[in-house]
Motif scaffolding. Structure first.
Motif, PDB file in Angstrom:
ATOM      1  N   VAL A   1      13.939 -10.103 -23.807  1.00 37.82           N
ATOM      2  CA  VAL A   1      13.539  -9.703 -22.455  1.00 37.82           C
ATOM      3  C   VAL A   1      12.225 -10.388 -22.109  1.00 37.82           C
ATOM      4  CG1 VAL A   1      12.835  -7.768 -20.979  1.00 37.82           C
ATOM      5  CG2 VAL A   1      14.705  -7.475 -22.610  1.00 37.82           C
ATOM      6  N   SER A   2      12.179 -11.009 -20.944  1.00 39.93           N
ATOM      7  CA  SER A   2      10.922 -11.573 -20.444  1.00 39.93           C
ATOM      8  C   SER A   2      10.655 -10.997 -19.055  1.00 39.93           C
ATOM      9  CB  SER A   2      10.962 -13.099 -20.411  1.00 39.93           C
ATOM     10  OG  SER A   2      11.967 -13.536 -19.543  1.00 39.93           O
ATOM     11  N   VAL A   3       9.376 -10.962 -18.706  1.00 42.05           N
ATOM     12  CA  VAL A   3       8.941 -10.277 -17.492  1.00 42.05           C
ATOM     13  C   VAL A   3       7.934 -11.143 -16.751  1.00 42.05           C
ATOM     14  CG1 VAL A   3       7.754  -8.212 -16.643  1.00 42.05           C
ATOM     15  CG2 VAL A   3       9.267  -8.033 -18.602  1.00 42.05           C
ATOM     16  N   ARG A   4       8.040 -11.137 -15.419  1.00 46.61           N
ATOM     17  CA  ARG A   4       7.039 -11.767 -14.555  1.00 46.61           C
ATOM     18  C   ARG A   4       6.588 -10.748 -13.531  1.00 46.61           C
ATOM     19  NH1 ARG A   4       8.567 -15.387 -10.856  1.00 46.61           N
ATOM     20  NH2 ARG A   4      10.731 -14.725 -10.894  1.00 46.61           N
ATOM     21  N   LEU A   5       5.284 -10.626 -13.337  1.00 48.21           N
ATOM     22  CA  LEU A   5       4.758  -9.790 -12.257  1.00 48.21           C
ATOM     23  C   LEU A   5       4.709 -10.652 -11.001  1.00 48.21           C
ATOM     24  CD1 LEU A   5       1.842  -7.915 -14.042  1.00 48.21           C
ATOM     25  CD2 LEU A   5       4.129  -7.070 -13.541  1.00 48.21           C
ATOM     26  N   LEU A   6       5.233 -10.134  -9.918  1.00 44.23           N
ATOM     27  CA  LEU A   6       5.286 -10.886  -8.660  1.00 44.23           C
ATOM     28  C   LEU A   6       4.099 -10.504  -7.785  1.00 44.23           C
ATOM     29  CD1 LEU A   6       9.078 -10.318  -8.014  1.00 44.23           C
ATOM     30  CD2 LEU A   6       7.977 -12.279  -9.124  1.00 44.23           C
ATOM     31  N   PRO A   7       3.312 -11.468  -7.339  1.00 45.17           N
ATOM     32  CA  PRO A   7       2.138 -11.159  -6.521  1.00 45.17           C
ATOM     33  C   PRO A   7       2.530 -10.564  -5.167  1.00 45.17           C
ATOM     34  CG  PRO A   7       2.484 -13.517  -6.625  1.00 45.17           C
ATOM     35  CD  PRO A   7       3.497 -12.901  -7.545  1.00 45.17           C
ATOM     36  N   GLN A   8       1.657  -9.781  -4.627  1.00 50.81           N
ATOM     37  CA  GLN A   8       1.869  -9.151  -3.316  1.00 50.81           C
ATOM     38  C   GLN A   8       1.961 -10.234  -2.243  1.00 50.81           C
ATOM     39  OE1 GLN A   8       3.032  -7.034  -0.935  1.00 50.81           O
ATOM     40  NE2 GLN A   8       2.146  -5.491  -2.274  1.00 50.81           N
ATOM     41  N   THR A   9       2.927 -10.123  -1.356  1.00 47.06           N
ATOM     42  CA  THR A   9       3.115 -11.117  -0.304  1.00 47.06           C
ATOM     43  C   THR A   9       2.793 -10.580   1.088  1.00 47.06           C
ATOM     44  OG1 THR A   9       5.447 -10.542  -0.096  1.00 47.06           O
ATOM     45  CG2 THR A   9       4.895 -12.359  -1.593  1.00 47.06           C
ATOM     46  N   CYS A  10       2.383  -9.333   1.166  1.00 47.58           N
ATOM     47  CA  CYS A  10       2.041  -8.738   2.461  1.00 47.58           C
ATOM     48  C   CYS A  10       0.866  -9.508   3.071  1.00 47.58           C
ATOM     49  CB  CYS A  10       1.684  -7.268   2.290  1.00 47.58           C
ATOM     50  SG  CYS A  10       1.381  -6.424   3.847  1.00 47.58           S
TER      51      CYS A  10
ATOM     52  N   HIS B   1      -1.202  -8.554   5.376  1.00 47.26           N
ATOM     53  CA  HIS B   1      -2.364  -7.739   5.729  1.00 47.26           C
ATOM     54  C   HIS B   1      -2.692  -6.774   4.592  1.00 47.26           C
ATOM     55  CE1 HIS B   1       0.991  -5.111   6.736  1.00 47.26           C
ATOM     56  NE2 HIS B   1       0.149  -4.094   6.624  1.00 47.26           N
ATOM     57  N   PHE B   2      -3.951  -6.395   4.496  1.00 50.82           N
ATOM     58  CA  PHE B   2      -4.365  -5.475   3.438  1.00 50.82           C
ATOM     59  C   PHE B   2      -3.976  -4.053   3.815  1.00 50.82           C
ATOM     60  CE2 PHE B   2      -7.346  -2.535   1.469  1.00 50.82           C
ATOM     61  CZ  PHE B   2      -7.187  -2.886   0.143  1.00 50.82           C
ATOM     62  N   ASP B   3      -3.410  -3.346   2.849  1.00 52.78           N
ATOM     63  CA  ASP B   3      -3.003  -1.961   3.055  1.00 52.78           C
ATOM     64  C   ASP B   3      -3.333  -1.182   1.785  1.00 52.78           C
ATOM     65  OD1 ASP B   3      -1.701   0.482   3.345  1.00 52.78           O
ATOM     66  OD2 ASP B   3       0.062  -0.409   4.283  1.00 52.78           O
ATOM     67  N   TYR B   4      -4.199  -0.183   1.893  1.00 53.38           N
ATOM     68  CA  TYR B   4      -4.595   0.611   0.736  1.00 53.38           C
ATOM     69  C   TYR B   4      -3.405   1.276   0.057  1.00 53.38           C
ATOM     70  CZ  TYR B   4      -9.633   0.306   1.439  1.00 53.38           C
ATOM     71  OH  TYR B   4     -10.917  -0.137   1.542  1.00 53.38           O
ATOM     72  N   ASP B   5      -2.353   1.536   0.800  1.00 50.63           N
ATOM     73  CA  ASP B   5      -1.200   2.234   0.240  1.00 50.63           C
ATOM     74  C   ASP B   5      -0.253   1.318  -0.530  1.00 50.63           C
ATOM     75  OD1 ASP B   5      -1.977   4.740   1.210  1.00 50.63           O
ATOM     76  OD2 ASP B   5      -1.031   4.355   3.148  1.00 50.63           O
ATOM     77  N   LEU B   6      -0.422   0.004  -0.401  1.00 48.99           N
ATOM     78  CA  LEU B   6       0.452  -0.925  -1.106  1.00 48.99           C
ATOM     79  C   LEU B   6      -0.124  -1.305  -2.460  1.00 48.99           C
ATOM     80  CD1 LEU B   6       1.558  -3.412   1.690  1.00 48.99           C
ATOM     81  CD2 LEU B   6       2.863  -1.518   0.700  1.00 48.99           C
ATOM     82  N   SER B   7       0.758  -1.564  -3.401  1.00 54.20           N
ATOM     83  CA  SER B   7       0.353  -2.037  -4.712  1.00 54.20           C
ATOM     84  C   SER B   7      -0.189  -3.461  -4.600  1.00 54.20           C
ATOM     85  CB  SER B   7       1.560  -2.030  -5.650  1.00 54.20           C
ATOM     86  OG  SER B   7       1.228  -2.592  -6.903  1.00 54.20           O
ATOM     87  N   GLN B   8      -0.981  -3.863  -5.577  1.00 53.05           N
ATOM     88  CA  GLN B   8      -1.451  -5.244  -5.633  1.00 53.05           C
ATOM     89  C   GLN B   8      -0.355  -6.173  -6.142  1.00 53.05           C
ATOM     90  OE1 GLN B   8      -4.742  -3.968  -8.123  1.00 53.05           O
ATOM     91  NE2 GLN B   8      -6.129  -5.042  -6.721  1.00 53.05           N
ATOM     92  N   ILE B   9       0.720  -5.578  -6.637  1.00 49.59           N
ATOM     93  CA  ILE B   9       1.858  -6.333  -7.148  1.00 49.59           C
ATOM     94  C   ILE B   9       3.062  -6.048  -6.264  1.00 49.59           C
ATOM     95  CG2 ILE B   9       3.474  -6.502  -9.103  1.00 49.59           C
ATOM     96  CD1 ILE B   9       0.798  -7.805  -9.677  1.00 49.59           C
ATOM     97  N   GLU B  10       3.799  -7.082  -5.902  1.00 47.58           N
ATOM     98  CA  GLU B  10       5.003  -6.930  -5.073  1.00 47.58           C
ATOM     99  C   GLU B  10       6.143  -6.293  -5.861  1.00 47.58           C
ATOM    100  OE1 GLU B  10       7.305  -7.687  -1.523  1.00 47.58           O
ATOM    101  OE2 GLU B  10       5.218  -8.177  -1.828  1.00 47.58           O
ATOM    102  N   GLY B  11       6.301  -6.743  -7.110  1.00 53.30           N
ATOM    103  CA  GLY B  11       7.390  -6.232  -7.931  1.00 53.30           C
ATOM    104  C   GLY B  11       7.359  -6.855  -9.310  1.00 53.30           C
ATOM    105  N   ILE B  12       8.431  -6.609 -10.058  1.00 50.30           N
ATOM    106  CA  ILE B  12       8.536  -7.134 -11.412  1.00 50.30           C
ATOM    107  C   ILE B  12       9.904  -7.796 -11.569  1.00 50.30           C
ATOM    108  CG2 ILE B  12       9.384  -4.946 -12.375  1.00 50.30           C
ATOM    109  CD1 ILE B  12       7.639  -5.565 -14.850  1.00 50.30           C
ATOM    110  N   ALA B  13       9.909  -9.013 -12.084  1.00 55.33           N
ATOM    111  CA  ALA B  13      11.151  -9.745 -12.330  1.00 55.33           C
ATOM    112  C   ALA B  13      11.448  -9.666 -13.826  1.00 55.33           C
ATOM    113  CB  ALA B  13      11.009 -11.198 -11.897  1.00 55.33           C
ATOM    114  N   VAL B  14      12.613  -9.156 -14.156  1.00 55.42           N
ATOM    115  CA  VAL B  14      13.007  -8.950 -15.549  1.00 55.42           C
ATOM    116  C   VAL B  14      14.188  -9.861 -15.860  1.00 55.42           C
ATOM    117  CG1 VAL B  14      13.798  -7.262 -17.243  1.00 55.42           C
ATOM    118  CG2 VAL B  14      12.255  -6.543 -15.400  1.00 55.42           C
ATOM    119  N   THR B  15      14.035 -10.660 -16.903  1.00 56.54           N
ATOM    120  CA  THR B  15      15.100 -11.548 -17.348  1.00 56.54           C
ATOM    121  C   THR B  15      15.565 -11.106 -18.726  1.00 56.54           C
ATOM    122  OG1 THR B  15      14.075 -13.373 -16.142  1.00 56.54           O
ATOM    123  CG2 THR B  15      15.726 -13.948 -17.800  1.00 56.54           C
TER     124      THR B  15
END
Length: 83
Positions: A29-38, A40-54
Motif C-alpha cells: 500500500v502506498s499513499v499520497r496526500l493531496l494538497p488543498q485546491t480551494c 480561497h481560505f476557509d477555516y473550516d476546510l482541511s489543509q489537505i484535499e484528500g488522500i490517494a491510496v494505491t
C-alpha cells in the motif's frame, strides 16, 4: 495498481498524516496526500484535499481487509469519506 482517492473536507492535516502513516504500514500500500485546491481560505476546510491510496495487485486479501478497517475507523471518528 489501482488508486482510489478519499476526501474528507473537515479532517485536519495531522489526522491525514496519522492515517497515511497507518496505511503505509500495510504491505503493498502506498499513499499520497493531496494538497488543498480551494482557491480561497476557509477555516473550516482541511489543509489537505484528500488522500490517494494505491494497492498493489499482488497484495493479500488480508491487506485489503485491514485497509478497509483502518479507513472505516477514521471515517467513524472524523465523519465519513467522499469519493
Amino acid at each position: 495498481m489501482s488508486e482510489r482517492v478519499y476526501y474528507n473536507p473537515r479532517m485536519p492535516l495531522a489526522v491525514y498524516r496519522e492515517l497515511a502513516a497507518h496505511l503505509q504500514l500495510l504491505e503493498g500500500v502506498s499513499v499520497r496526500l493531496l494538497p488543498q485546491t480551494c482557491s480561497h481560505f476557509d477555516y473550516d476546510l482541511s489543509q489537505i484535499e484528500g488522500i490517494a491510496v494505491t494497492v498493489s495487485p499482488t497484495s493479500s486479501p488480508h491487506t485489503q481487509i485491514r485497509l478497509e478497517e483502518i479507513l472505516h475507523y477514521y471515517a467513524l471518528r472524523h465523519g465519513g469519506w467522499q469519493y
